[in-house]
Design a protein around this motif. Sequence first.
Motif, PDB file in Angstrom:
ATOM      1  N   CYS A 110      -0.493   9.120  -3.244  1.00  0.00           N
ATOM      2  CA  CYS A 110      -0.857   9.989  -2.120  1.00  0.00           C
ATOM      3  C   CYS A 110       0.258  10.078  -1.091  1.00  0.00           C
ATOM      4  O   CYS A 110       0.521  11.155  -0.550  1.00  0.00           O
ATOM      5  N   LEU A 111       0.919   8.962  -0.822  1.00  0.00           N
ATOM      6  CA  LEU A 111       2.032   8.993   0.119  1.00  0.00           C
ATOM      7  C   LEU A 111       3.154   9.871  -0.424  1.00  0.00           C
ATOM      8  O   LEU A 111       3.735  10.678   0.313  1.00  0.00           O
ATOM      9  N   GLY A 112       3.449   9.742  -1.713  1.00  0.00           N
ATOM     10  CA  GLY A 112       4.474  10.596  -2.328  1.00  0.00           C
ATOM     11  C   GLY A 112       4.112  12.067  -2.213  1.00  0.00           C
ATOM     12  O   GLY A 112       4.958  12.903  -1.874  1.00  0.00           O
ATOM     13  N   PHE A 113       2.847  12.388  -2.465  1.00  0.00           N
ATOM     14  CA  PHE A 113       2.386  13.776  -2.347  1.00  0.00           C
ATOM     15  C   PHE A 113       2.568  14.283  -0.918  1.00  0.00           C
ATOM     16  O   PHE A 113       3.068  15.391  -0.694  1.00  0.00           O
ATOM     17  N   SER A 114       2.181  13.457   0.039  1.00  0.00           N
ATOM     18  CA  SER A 114       2.308  13.838   1.441  1.00  0.00           C
ATOM     19  C   SER A 114       3.770  14.066   1.831  1.00  0.00           C
ATOM     20  O   SER A 114       4.098  15.029   2.527  1.00  0.00           O
ATOM     21  N   ILE A 147      10.574   9.260   3.987  1.00  0.00           N
ATOM     22  CA  ILE A 147      11.071   9.585   2.646  1.00  0.00           C
ATOM     23  C   ILE A 147      12.120   8.556   2.228  1.00  0.00           C
ATOM     24  O   ILE A 147      12.122   8.083   1.094  1.00  0.00           O
ATOM     25  N   GLY A 148      13.011   8.189   3.151  1.00  0.00           N
ATOM     26  CA  GLY A 148      14.017   7.177   2.852  1.00  0.00           C
ATOM     27  C   GLY A 148      13.388   5.823   2.552  1.00  0.00           C
ATOM     28  O   GLY A 148      13.769   5.146   1.584  1.00  0.00           O
ATOM     29  N   LEU A 149      12.419   5.405   3.358  1.00  0.00           N
ATOM     30  CA  LEU A 149      11.747   4.120   3.131  1.00  0.00           C
ATOM     31  C   LEU A 149      10.957   4.122   1.825  1.00  0.00           C
ATOM     32  O   LEU A 149      10.960   3.134   1.088  1.00  0.00           O
ATOM     33  N   TYR A 150      10.291   5.225   1.545  1.00  0.00           N
ATOM     34  CA  TYR A 150       9.525   5.367   0.299  1.00  0.00           C
ATOM     35  C   TYR A 150      10.465   5.292  -0.905  1.00  0.00           C
ATOM     36  O   TYR A 150      10.173   4.601  -1.883  1.00  0.00           O
ATOM     37  N   SER A 151      11.584   5.983  -0.816  1.00  0.00           N
ATOM     38  CA  SER A 151      12.566   5.951  -1.908  1.00  0.00           C
ATOM     39  C   SER A 151      13.116   4.537  -2.111  1.00  0.00           C
ATOM     40  O   SER A 151      13.279   4.083  -3.244  1.00  0.00           O
ATOM     41  N   ALA A 152      13.384   3.839  -1.006  1.00  0.00           N
ATOM     42  CA  ALA A 152      13.872   2.457  -1.099  1.00  0.00           C
ATOM     43  C   ALA A 152      12.828   1.570  -1.763  1.00  0.00           C
ATOM     44  O   ALA A 152      13.160   0.710  -2.585  1.00  0.00           O
ATOM     45  N   ARG A 153      11.557   1.780  -1.434  1.00  0.00           N
ATOM     46  CA  ARG A 153      10.486   0.979  -2.045  1.00  0.00           C
ATOM     47  C   ARG A 153      10.403   1.266  -3.543  1.00  0.00           C
ATOM     48  O   ARG A 153      10.233   0.341  -4.347  1.00  0.00           O
TER      49      ARG A 153
END
Length: 112
Positions: A47-51, A5-11
Motif C-alpha cells: 500500500c505504501l508503494g502504491f501511494s 520514496i527515497g526511504l522506501y527505496s532504501a528499505r
Amino acid sequence: GFLLIGLYSARLLFFATKGIVFANPFSKEISARKKFQSWVYIAFYICLGFSLVTGALIALGPDSYEDAIEPYHKLSIYWLLTYIALHVFGIMTAEFGKGKGLISKMISGDKD
C-alpha cells in the motif's frame, strides 16, 4: 513525498541485500499471530508503494493522469491510519502482555 520514496527505496534495497525482517506468512511453523503480523507488514509495503507511485505520477506525470489517480491517492490515508491503529494496538497488547518493556526497548534500541 520524494523523501519517502527515497526511504522506501532504501528499505527495499535493505530487504534485497540483508533479507526480510519479518516471518514468512506461508510457513507452517509460525503462530497465527506471527502470520497476521507478516501479512500486515506485506500489506503495508504494498500500500505504501502504491501511494508513493500514485503521488509521484500526480507530481511528475502528465496532467491528464492527475484526475484519474488523485482519488486513489487520497484514499491512501485510510490504509495508513488503519496500519497505525493496528501497530499501536499490537505494541500496547505486547507491552501489557508477554512483551513487557517493549516500548523502552524500541526507544533505546535494546535487542534483549
